[in-house]
Motif scaffolding. Structure first.
Motif, PDB file in Angstrom:
ATOM      1  N   CYS A  16       0.840  -1.187   0.000  1.00 21.04           N
ATOM      2  CA  CYS A  16       0.000   0.000   0.000  1.00 21.04           C
ATOM      3  C   CYS A  16       0.886   1.252   0.000  1.00 21.04           C
ATOM      4  O   CYS A  16       1.777   1.368   0.848  1.00 21.04           O
ATOM      5  CB  CYS A  16      -0.901  -0.009   1.238  1.00 21.04           C
ATOM      6  SG  CYS A  16      -1.978   1.435   1.362  1.00 21.04           S
ATOM      7  N   LYS A  18       0.047   4.151   0.882  1.00 21.42           N
ATOM      8  CA  LYS A  18      -0.356   5.029   1.972  1.00 21.42           C
ATOM      9  C   LYS A  18       0.188   4.569   3.323  1.00 21.42           C
ATOM     10  O   LYS A  18       0.709   5.365   4.091  1.00 21.42           O
ATOM     11  CB  LYS A  18      -1.876   5.121   2.013  1.00 21.42           C
ATOM     12  CG  LYS A  18      -2.382   6.308   2.760  1.00 21.42           C
ATOM     13  CD  LYS A  18      -3.770   6.655   2.304  1.00 21.42           C
ATOM     14  CE  LYS A  18      -3.980   8.115   2.544  1.00 21.42           C
ATOM     15  NZ  LYS A  18      -4.570   8.838   1.520  1.00 21.42           N
ATOM     16  N   MET A  23      -1.400  -5.317   0.098  1.00 23.57           N
ATOM     17  CA  MET A  23      -2.650  -5.087  -0.628  1.00 23.57           C
ATOM     18  C   MET A  23      -2.930  -6.285  -1.515  1.00 23.57           C
ATOM     19  O   MET A  23      -2.034  -6.839  -2.129  1.00 23.57           O
ATOM     20  CB  MET A  23      -2.554  -3.836  -1.506  1.00 23.57           C
ATOM     21  CG  MET A  23      -2.411  -2.560  -0.750  1.00 23.57           C
ATOM     22  SD  MET A  23      -2.356  -1.138  -1.845  1.00 23.57           S
ATOM     23  CE  MET A  23      -4.070  -0.922  -2.219  1.00 23.57           C
ATOM     24  N   ASN A  26      -5.649  -4.357  -5.050  1.00 20.65           N
ATOM     25  CA  ASN A  26      -5.813  -2.924  -4.743  1.00 20.65           C
ATOM     26  C   ASN A  26      -6.637  -2.651  -3.485  1.00 20.65           C
ATOM     27  O   ASN A  26      -7.102  -1.545  -3.291  1.00 20.65           O
ATOM     28  CB  ASN A  26      -6.391  -2.168  -5.939  1.00 20.65           C
ATOM     29  CG  ASN A  26      -5.451  -2.178  -7.117  1.00 20.65           C
ATOM     30  OD1 ASN A  26      -4.232  -2.166  -6.955  1.00 20.65           O
ATOM     31  ND2 ASN A  26      -5.987  -2.201  -8.318  1.00 20.65           N
ATOM     32  N   ARG A  27      -6.828  -3.656  -2.623  1.00 19.72           N
ATOM     33  CA  ARG A  27      -7.532  -3.460  -1.353  1.00 19.72           C
ATOM     34  C   ARG A  27      -6.541  -3.743  -0.217  1.00 19.72           C
ATOM     35  O   ARG A  27      -6.022  -4.833  -0.095  1.00 19.72           O
ATOM     36  CB  ARG A  27      -8.738  -4.387  -1.236  1.00 19.72           C
ATOM     37  CG  ARG A  27      -9.539  -4.141   0.032  1.00 19.72           C
ATOM     38  CD  ARG A  27     -10.745  -5.034   0.116  1.00 19.72           C
ATOM     39  NE  ARG A  27     -11.708  -4.783  -0.940  1.00 19.72           N
ATOM     40  CZ  ARG A  27     -12.718  -3.930  -0.841  1.00 19.72           C
ATOM     41  NH1 ARG A  27     -12.903  -3.243   0.256  1.00 19.72           N
ATOM     42  NH2 ARG A  27     -13.551  -3.774  -1.845  1.00 19.72           N
ATOM     43  N   CYS A  28      -6.304  -2.729   0.629  1.00 20.08           N
ATOM     44  CA  CYS A  28      -5.343  -2.825   1.723  1.00 20.08           C
ATOM     45  C   CYS A  28      -5.885  -3.721   2.836  1.00 20.08           C
ATOM     46  O   CYS A  28      -7.077  -3.717   3.132  1.00 20.08           O
ATOM     47  CB  CYS A  28      -5.047  -1.426   2.266  1.00 20.08           C
ATOM     48  SG  CYS A  28      -3.783  -1.410   3.533  1.00 20.08           S
ATOM     49  N   CYS A  33      -6.759   1.951   7.107  1.00 16.15           N
ATOM     50  CA  CYS A  33      -6.373   2.631   5.864  1.00 16.15           C
ATOM     51  C   CYS A  33      -7.603   2.855   4.988  1.00 16.15           C
ATOM     52  O   CYS A  33      -8.494   2.012   4.920  1.00 16.15           O
ATOM     53  CB  CYS A  33      -5.350   1.767   5.120  1.00 16.15           C
ATOM     54  SG  CYS A  33      -4.756   2.495   3.580  1.00 16.15           S
ATOM     55  N   TYR A  35      -7.788   2.694   1.853  1.00 17.11           N
ATOM     56  CA  TYR A  35      -7.830   1.740   0.752  1.00 17.11           C
ATOM     57  C   TYR A  35      -8.372   0.372   1.177  1.00 17.11           C
ATOM     58  O   TYR A  35      -8.601  -0.489   0.344  1.00 17.11           O
ATOM     59  CB  TYR A  35      -6.457   1.585   0.098  1.00 17.11           C
ATOM     60  CG  TYR A  35      -5.998   2.827  -0.629  1.00 17.11           C
ATOM     61  CD1 TYR A  35      -6.894   3.568  -1.399  1.00 17.11           C
ATOM     62  CD2 TYR A  35      -4.689   3.271  -0.552  1.00 17.11           C
ATOM     63  CE1 TYR A  35      -6.486   4.704  -2.070  1.00 17.11           C
ATOM     64  CE2 TYR A  35      -4.271   4.403  -1.227  1.00 17.11           C
ATOM     65  CZ  TYR A  35      -5.178   5.121  -1.982  1.00 17.11           C
ATOM     66  OH  TYR A  35      -4.776   6.247  -2.655  1.00 17.11           O
ATOM     67  N   HIS A  38     -12.155   1.494   0.502  1.00 17.11           N
ATOM     68  CA  HIS A  38     -12.338   1.973  -0.872  1.00 17.11           C
ATOM     69  C   HIS A  38     -11.084   1.587  -1.655  1.00 17.11           C
ATOM     70  O   HIS A  38     -10.080   2.305  -1.582  1.00 17.11           O
ATOM     71  CB  HIS A  38     -12.526   3.497  -0.900  1.00 17.11           C
ATOM     72  CG  HIS A  38     -13.648   3.958  -0.035  1.00 17.11           C
ATOM     73  ND1 HIS A  38     -14.964   3.809  -0.389  1.00 17.11           N
ATOM     74  CD2 HIS A  38     -13.634   4.541   1.186  1.00 17.11           C
ATOM     75  CE1 HIS A  38     -15.724   4.299   0.577  1.00 17.11           C
ATOM     76  NE2 HIS A  38     -14.943   4.745   1.542  1.00 17.11           N
ATOM     77  N   PRO A  39     -11.109   0.463  -2.372  1.00 17.93           N
ATOM     78  CA  PRO A  39      -9.910   0.001  -3.086  1.00 17.93           C
ATOM     79  C   PRO A  39      -9.322   1.075  -3.989  1.00 17.93           C
ATOM     80  O   PRO A  39     -10.048   1.880  -4.577  1.00 17.93           O
ATOM     81  CB  PRO A  39     -10.417  -1.174  -3.916  1.00 17.93           C
ATOM     82  CG  PRO A  39     -11.644  -1.633  -3.218  1.00 17.93           C
ATOM     83  CD  PRO A  39     -12.245  -0.416  -2.589  1.00 17.93           C
ATOM     84  N   MET A  40      -8.001   1.075  -4.075  1.00 15.02           N
ATOM     85  CA  MET A  40      -7.286   2.042  -4.895  1.00 15.02           C
ATOM     86  C   MET A  40      -7.650   1.844  -6.365  1.00 15.02           C
ATOM     87  O   MET A  40      -7.679   0.719  -6.857  1.00 15.02           O
ATOM     88  CB  MET A  40      -5.781   1.852  -4.693  1.00 15.02           C
ATOM     89  CG  MET A  40      -4.951   2.875  -5.363  1.00 15.02           C
ATOM     90  SD  MET A  40      -3.205   2.763  -4.902  1.00 15.02           S
ATOM     91  CE  MET A  40      -2.755   1.177  -5.589  1.00 15.02           C
TER      92      MET A  40
END
Length: 46
Positions: A16, A18, A23, A26-28, A33, A35, A38-40
């Motif tokens: 991640c 951030k 991840m 795309n999901r942390c 976090c 992400y 809300h997946p990146m």
């Protein structure tokens, strides 16, 4: 040593940007976090 299978599993892992946690697609994994909830979004070049 065990082998988890052959070929592409459908999951992509990365770090991640951030918080530095792992991840998956795309999901942390870190629930603190943004992400995680809300997946990146994947950025498209062009």
């Amino acid at each position: 040593m065990s082998y988890m299978g052959a070929g592409y599993s459908g999951y992509e892992s990365s770090r991640c940007p951030k918080c530095g946690e792992l991840m998956w697609n795309n999901r942390c994994e870190n629930p603190d976090c943004e992400y995680h909830w809300h997946p990146m979004e994947e950025e498209e070049d062009g």
